[in-house]
Design a protein around this motif. Structure first.
Motif, mmCIF file in Angstrom:
data_model
loop_
_atom_site.group_PDB
_atom_site.id
_atom_site.type_symbol
_atom_site.label_atom_id
_atom_site.label_comp_id
_atom_site.label_asym_id
_atom_site.label_seq_id
_atom_site.Cartn_x
_atom_site.Cartn_y
_atom_site.Cartn_z
ATOM 1 N N GLY A 73 0.814 -1.214 0.000
ATOM 2 C CA GLY A 73 0.000 0.000 0.000
ATOM 3 C C GLY A 73 0.846 1.263 0.000
ATOM 4 O O GLY A 73 0.550 2.219 -0.725
ATOM 5 N N ILE A 74 1.893 1.271 0.809
ATOM 6 C CA ILE A 74 2.797 2.426 0.825
ATOM 7 C C ILE A 74 3.429 2.606 -0.548
ATOM 8 O O ILE A 74 3.537 3.722 -1.058
ATOM 9 C CB ILE A 74 3.863 2.264 1.932
ATOM 10 C CG1 ILE A 74 3.216 2.396 3.309
ATOM 11 C CG2 ILE A 74 4.993 3.274 1.761
ATOM 12 C CD1 ILE A 74 4.122 2.035 4.459
ATOM 13 N N TRP A 75 3.821 1.511 -1.166
ATOM 14 C CA TRP A 75 4.429 1.581 -2.508
ATOM 15 C C TRP A 75 3.434 2.154 -3.525
ATOM 16 O O TRP A 75 3.792 3.002 -4.342
ATOM 17 C CB TRP A 75 4.924 0.203 -2.929
ATOM 18 C CG TRP A 75 5.804 0.244 -4.129
ATOM 19 C CD1 TRP A 75 5.496 -0.164 -5.385
ATOM 20 C CD2 TRP A 75 7.142 0.742 -4.203
ATOM 21 N NE1 TRP A 75 6.567 0.034 -6.226
ATOM 22 C CE2 TRP A 75 7.577 0.589 -5.533
ATOM 23 C CE3 TRP A 75 8.014 1.296 -3.274
ATOM 24 C CZ2 TRP A 75 8.843 0.974 -5.950
ATOM 25 C CZ3 TRP A 75 9.281 1.675 -3.700
ATOM 26 C CH2 TRP A 75 9.674 1.508 -5.016
ATOM 27 N N LEU A 76 2.173 1.706 -3.465
ATOM 28 C CA LEU A 76 1.155 2.252 -4.357
ATOM 29 C C LEU A 76 0.951 3.742 -4.110
ATOM 30 O O LEU A 76 0.782 4.519 -5.052
ATOM 31 C CB LEU A 76 -0.173 1.508 -4.176
ATOM 32 C CG LEU A 76 -0.273 0.140 -4.828
ATOM 33 C CD1 LEU A 76 -1.515 -0.593 -4.331
ATOM 34 C CD2 LEU A 76 -0.290 0.254 -6.335
ATOM 35 N N GLY A 77 0.961 4.154 -2.852
ATOM 36 C CA GLY A 77 0.827 5.577 -2.525
ATOM 37 C C GLY A 77 1.991 6.393 -3.060
ATOM 38 O O GLY A 77 1.801 7.493 -3.606
ATOM 39 N N VAL A 90 -4.258 1.160 -8.442
ATOM 40 C CA VAL A 90 -4.980 0.716 -7.247
ATOM 41 C C VAL A 90 -6.120 -0.245 -7.617
ATOM 42 O O VAL A 90 -6.166 -1.357 -7.088
ATOM 43 C CB VAL A 90 -5.469 1.918 -6.414
ATOM 44 C CG1 VAL A 90 -6.359 1.451 -5.263
ATOM 45 C CG2 VAL A 90 -4.280 2.709 -5.884
ATOM 46 N N ALA A 112 -3.319 -2.867 2.875
ATOM 47 C CA ALA A 112 -2.685 -2.109 1.799
ATOM 48 C C ALA A 112 -3.328 -0.737 1.662
ATOM 49 O O ALA A 112 -2.641 0.259 1.417
ATOM 50 C CB ALA A 112 -2.784 -2.887 0.476
ATOM 51 N N GLY A 113 -4.637 -0.665 1.844
ATOM 52 C CA GLY A 113 -5.326 0.623 1.810
ATOM 53 C C GLY A 113 -4.846 1.554 2.905
ATOM 54 O O GLY A 113 -4.649 2.755 2.677
ATOM 55 N N CYS A 116 -1.456 2.817 1.849
ATOM 56 C CA CYS A 116 -1.572 3.786 0.748
ATOM 57 C C CYS A 116 -2.009 5.148 1.275
ATOM 58 O O CYS A 116 -1.434 6.179 0.929
ATOM 59 C CB CYS A 116 -2.547 3.257 -0.294
ATOM 60 S SG CYS A 116 -2.638 4.243 -1.790
ATOM 61 N N VAL A 120 0.026 8.847 1.225
ATOM 62 C CA VAL A 120 -0.497 9.974 0.444
ATOM 63 C C VAL A 120 -1.068 11.076 1.331
ATOM 64 O O VAL A 120 -1.015 12.254 0.965
ATOM 65 C CB VAL A 120 -1.567 9.459 -0.551
ATOM 66 C CG1 VAL A 120 -2.238 10.585 -1.289
ATOM 67 C CG2 VAL A 120 -0.935 8.493 -1.541
#
Length: 160
Positions: A73-77, A90, A112-113, A116, A120
């Motif tokens: 999640g951090i990586w997606l953010g 996402v 993960a949410g 993320c 962000v």
């Protein structure tokens, strides 16, 4: 674009029958196909995102541990902060996890949410405080200011 996104869970489902790892690999390979094909043109502008997409399965691993899920999640953010167009990853990530893991993917996706949002949120708060809009972009103002362009009315005031 819609068919490109739809290809990701289909590839995960198809190759997931071999193994979960093969399904995840096939899904991310499909996600990378278009930027890699376009690399000779303006696709080189997207190579940071391609790196991020390639690294996501390595960060996420099998999503068995809460730490891996939060890390994904951090990586997606961070990818979203790199380029807002990465927000499309996402729903693609959610679809791939559900296709591969089924309902077992709910808890890893929730974690993960959280990761993320944690990545962000500070930037969104900063934009809201500075500009009054959490999704504010300074790109048009930056271009006008640094290139000294004349005749562009960004505010709609009618004056150039």
């Amino acid at each position: 674009m819609i068919f490109g996104i739809a290809t990701i869970p289909v590839a995960a489902l198809l190759f997931g029958k071999v193994s979960a790892r093969a399904g995840c690999f096939a899904a991310w390979a499909c996600a990378l196909a278009i930027p890699l094909c376009d690399y000779s043109g303006n696709g080189s502008l997207y190579m940071a995102e391609v790196f991020g997409i390639l690294a996501l399965p390595l960060v996420a691993g099998e999503l068995d541990s809460p730490r891996r899920s939060i890390g994904a999640g951090i990586w997606l953010g961070l990818l979203f902060l790199l380029n807002y167009q990465c927000a499309v990853l996402v729903p693609a990530f959610v679809a791939a996890v559900f296709v591969v893991m089924g309902l077992r993917g709910v808890k890893p996706l929730a974690l993960a949410g959280i990761g993320c949002v944690a990545a962000v949120f500070p930037w969104l708060v900063r934009n809201a405080m500075v500009f009054g809009d959490p999704l504010y972009t300074t790109n048009p103002q930056y271009i006008v200011h640094h290139l000294r362009l004349v005749g562009i009315d960004l505010k709609g005031s009618g004056r150039c």
